[in-house]
Design a protein around this motif. Structure first.
Motif: not given
Ligand code: ATP
Length: 319
Positions: A194-199, A205-209, A228-233, A241-246
């Motif tokens: 999902v994208s941040d907007v779809e989440l 909820h107005d957040s991607v926490e 997360l667009g230019d912020k990766g995913c 779980h975690g995050a990977v920058a673009s």
């Protein structure tokens, strides 16, 4: 190597010849072939993977043009059928000066909406190692039943199911209906992006926490991704779980970035499914998917900007 079968709509976006105008102000439009599931199939093929597209087009100039684009890009089109009585879907799309995307769809009904379960190429779908789909094909019958049947056949044949809802709110009768129907097939998927907007839309909820994303987690899932667009995913599995920058690129047009990301992800998963259980491997896969998404934003349109392996590796190895 495993086949990736992508199911759903393929259409033509008409985009203004100049940027930053409303649809009414646009002096003219250019044809831009698209439709998220078709973009994903082409993204896979361009990266050297085996891809097929299943869907219905109008038996008209535009429909034949789109089928030819699939073939020219190395995508198997033996799952494509043509409707003699309905047109290929069109969408007029503009990015207005205020940054908002404006859509106007011509689907009354369009050929993609008229695909029936009886018309499915079950032989092809049964060969899928990964079966990918969105939610636009769930909106109306008979396509909805065809979509559910195809999912069932792919699952029975042992395919991983991959779902990118690709919310297009104007196509649904109401936001509540969109949310309900999109979530109605949530428990069938192995991989969901999902994208941040779809989440935000799906959870309210107005957040991607992480706690918000957790609401979309199911024990049946192997991987949940939030782009997360230019912020990766961000990624979520049952164990980690975690995050990977673009990557830093000069963004021109984001159309197709999400589809490039999904295509790259599936291309790598089909090659090595163990990445779903191995965080180190998964992070490398997602870095590659981020690179492919980033490259797609550097050029106008979706299909022309999907990267090949050499282009993807150049950015992947640059940082
Ligand atoms: P779409 O615009 O196709 O609907 P989406 O909203 O599904 O896309 P995005 O989050 O915009 O998906 O982009 C998908 C991925 O592409 C991101 O996760 C990121 O890796 C990469 N990406 C998108 N925009 C940029 C950017 N400006 N710079 C770097 N990477 C980007």
């Amino acid at each position: 190597e495993g086949l990736i079968v992508s199911f759903g709509e393929m259409l033509i976006d008409f985009v203004p010849t100049v940027s930053g105008v409303s649809l009414a102000e646009a002096p003219g439009f250019l044809k831009a072939p698209g439709g998220a599931p078709a973009n994903v199939a082409i993204a896979v093929a361009r990266l050297g993977g085996r891809a097929a597209f299943v869907g219905k087009l109008g038996d008209d100039e535009f429909g034949r043009m789109l089928a030819a684009i699939l073939r020219q890009n190395g995508v198997d089109d033996t799952g494509v059928t043509f409707d003699a009585g309905a047109r290929t879907a069109l969408a007029f799309v503009t990015l207005r000066a205020d940054g908002e995307r404006e859509f106007m769809f011509y689907r009354n009904p369009s050929a993609d909406m008229l695909l029936t379960a009886a018309e499915l190429n079950l032989d092809l779908i049964g060969k899928a190692a990964i079966f990918h789909y969105g939610s636009i094909s769930l909106i109306t019958e008979p396509c909805r039943s065809a979509h559910l049947k195809a999912m069932e056949v792919a699952k029975e044949a042992g395919a991983l199911l991959s779902y990118d809802p690709n919310l297009r709110l104007p196509l649904w009768t109401s936001p509540e209906e969109a949310r309900k129907q999109i979530l109605s097939i949530w428990d069938e998927a192995d991989i969901i992006k999902v994208s941040d907007v779809e989440l935000e839309f799906l959870t309210g909820h107005d957040s991607v926490e992480d706690e918000v994303a957790a609401q979309l987690w199911r024990p049946s899932l192997k991987l949940l991704l939030v782009t997360l667009g230019d912020k990766g995913c961000k990624y979520y599995t049952k164990d980690f779980h975690g995050a990977v920058a673009s990557f830093t690129v000069e963004q021109v047009d984001t159309t197709g970035a999400g589809d490039a990301f999904v295509g790259a992800l599936l291309r790598r998963i089909v090659e090595d499914p163990s990445a779903l259980q191995d965080e180190k491997k998964l992070r490398e896969v997602l870095r590659f998917a981020n690179a492919c998404g980033a490259i797609t934003t550097t050029k106008k349109g979706a299909i022309p900007s999907l990267p090949n392996v050499a282009e993807a590796m150049r950015l992947f190895e640059s940082a």
